[in-house]
Design a protein around this motif. Structure first.
Motif, PDB file in Angstrom:
ATOM      1  N   SER A  44       0.841  -1.196   0.000  1.00  0.00           N
ATOM      2  CA  SER A  44       0.000   0.000   0.000  1.00  0.00           C
ATOM      3  C   SER A  44       0.878   1.248   0.000  1.00  0.00           C
TER       4      SER A  44
ATOM      5  N   ASN B 247       1.919   3.337   2.379  1.00  0.00           N
ATOM      6  CA  ASN B 247       0.989   4.259   3.051  1.00  0.00           C
ATOM      7  C   ASN B 247       1.612   4.958   4.255  1.00  0.00           C
ATOM      8  N   PRO B 248       2.663   5.765   4.094  1.00  0.00           N
ATOM      9  CA  PRO B 248       3.325   6.194   2.849  1.00  0.00           C
ATOM     10  C   PRO B 248       4.588   5.377   2.557  1.00  0.00           C
TER      11      PRO B 248
ATOM     12  N   VAL C  10       1.695  -0.556  -6.477  1.00  0.00           N
ATOM     13  CA  VAL C  10       0.891   0.128  -5.467  1.00  0.00           C
ATOM     14  C   VAL C  10      -0.495  -0.507  -5.434  1.00  0.00           C
TER      15      VAL C  10
ATOM     16  N   ASP D 241      -5.699   6.680  -2.870  1.00  0.00           N
ATOM     17  CA  ASP D 241      -4.977   5.847  -3.839  1.00  0.00           C
ATOM     18  C   ASP D 241      -4.065   6.664  -4.753  1.00  0.00           C
TER      19      ASP D 241
ATOM     20  N   ARG E 227      -1.026   8.164  -2.935  1.00  0.00           N
ATOM     21  CA  ARG E 227       0.032   7.191  -2.656  1.00  0.00           C
ATOM     22  C   ARG E 227       0.802   6.841  -3.926  1.00  0.00           C
TER      23      ARG E 227
ATOM     24  N   SER F 124       5.345   2.110   7.820  1.00  0.00           N
ATOM     25  CA  SER F 124       4.451   3.214   7.460  1.00  0.00           C
ATOM     26  C   SER F 124       3.540   3.566   8.628  1.00  0.00           C
TER      27      SER F 124
ATOM     28  N   ARG G  81       3.002   7.308  10.130  1.00  0.00           N
ATOM     29  CA  ARG G  81       1.680   7.947  10.258  1.00  0.00           C
ATOM     30  C   ARG G  81       1.428   8.392  11.699  1.00  0.00           C
TER      31      ARG G  81
ATOM     32  N   VAL H 213       3.608  14.600   2.264  1.00  0.00           N
ATOM     33  CA  VAL H 213       3.070  13.477   3.040  1.00  0.00           C
ATOM     34  C   VAL H 213       2.695  13.945   4.444  1.00  0.00           C
TER      35      VAL H 213
END
Length: 192
Positions: free
Chosen positions: A10, A12-13, A38, A53, A56, A159, A163, A184
């Motif tokens: 993913s 994310n990030p 991705v 989506d 990312r 990730s 976050r 981000v």
């Protein structure tokens, strides 16, 4: 045939751990290139905490810009969701018949691999590269013949950590590629 490692996630990030691993795989193994695939929706992850989506995808593209051996693949964006690896590999093999694809996965995913959708077919029809992850020991001697253990450097970064750190107001500038860090962090600080 060009040997292409497929690094699904993913992202994310996307962070420096992802990029350092990709760099190592491209420069220190037998593969010719690596594609970041991705994933819009991983069936094993909650979607609630997932950044947009397209955001990312754009961040991964920006993070790898200028490195010819790394590409970004958005094939899963055009496939039914949730994304299943077997469907993605089928689509890529059909679209790129002159490439030999290698599924790159962390040792943390290997124990759960038998639970993946069509795991038996995935294993029978594909080559798999497993890289080490902290806390997950793999005995390379027990792996099937088409599964290879790579002795890559290990990075204890995730990730999720990024976050949570950003949302707590921490400075993570050295965990993210400089090309995407500000954007981000700005996106992660937005109220949900």
């Amino acid at each position: 045939m060009k040997k292409t490692a497929l690094f699904f996630g993913s992202f994310n990030p996307v962070h420096i751990g992802h990029l350092a691993l990709a760099n190592y795989v491209c420069e220190c193994t037998f593969v010719d290139e690596l594609w970041f695939v991705v994933s819009p929706h991983n069936p094993f992850k909650q979607q609630a905490d997932l950044l947009d989506d397209d955001f990312r995808l754009r961040m991964v593209r920006e993070a790898v810009r200028g490195y010819a051996k790394i590409k970004v693949c958005d094939v899963e964006f055009g496939l039914p969701r949730p994304s299943y690896t077997i469907h993605t590999l089928d689509a890529l093999k059909k679209r790129y018949p002159r490439r030999e694809f290698y599924l790159l996965m962390g040792a943390d995913n290997w124990p759960a691999f038998p639970k993946w959708y069509q795991a038996d077919r995935l294993l029978a029809e594909n080559r798999i590269l497993v890289y080490p992850r902290p806390g997950y020991a793999i005995d390379a001697a027990t792996l099937p013949s088409n599964v290879q253990y790579l002795s890559t450097p290990q990075f204890e970064i995730s990730s999720t950590f990024i976050r949570e750190a950003v949302r707590a107001g921490r400075d993570v500038r050295y965990f993210l590629p400089s090309a995407i860090c500000k954007e981000v962090c700005r996106r992660l600080r937005r109220p949900s």
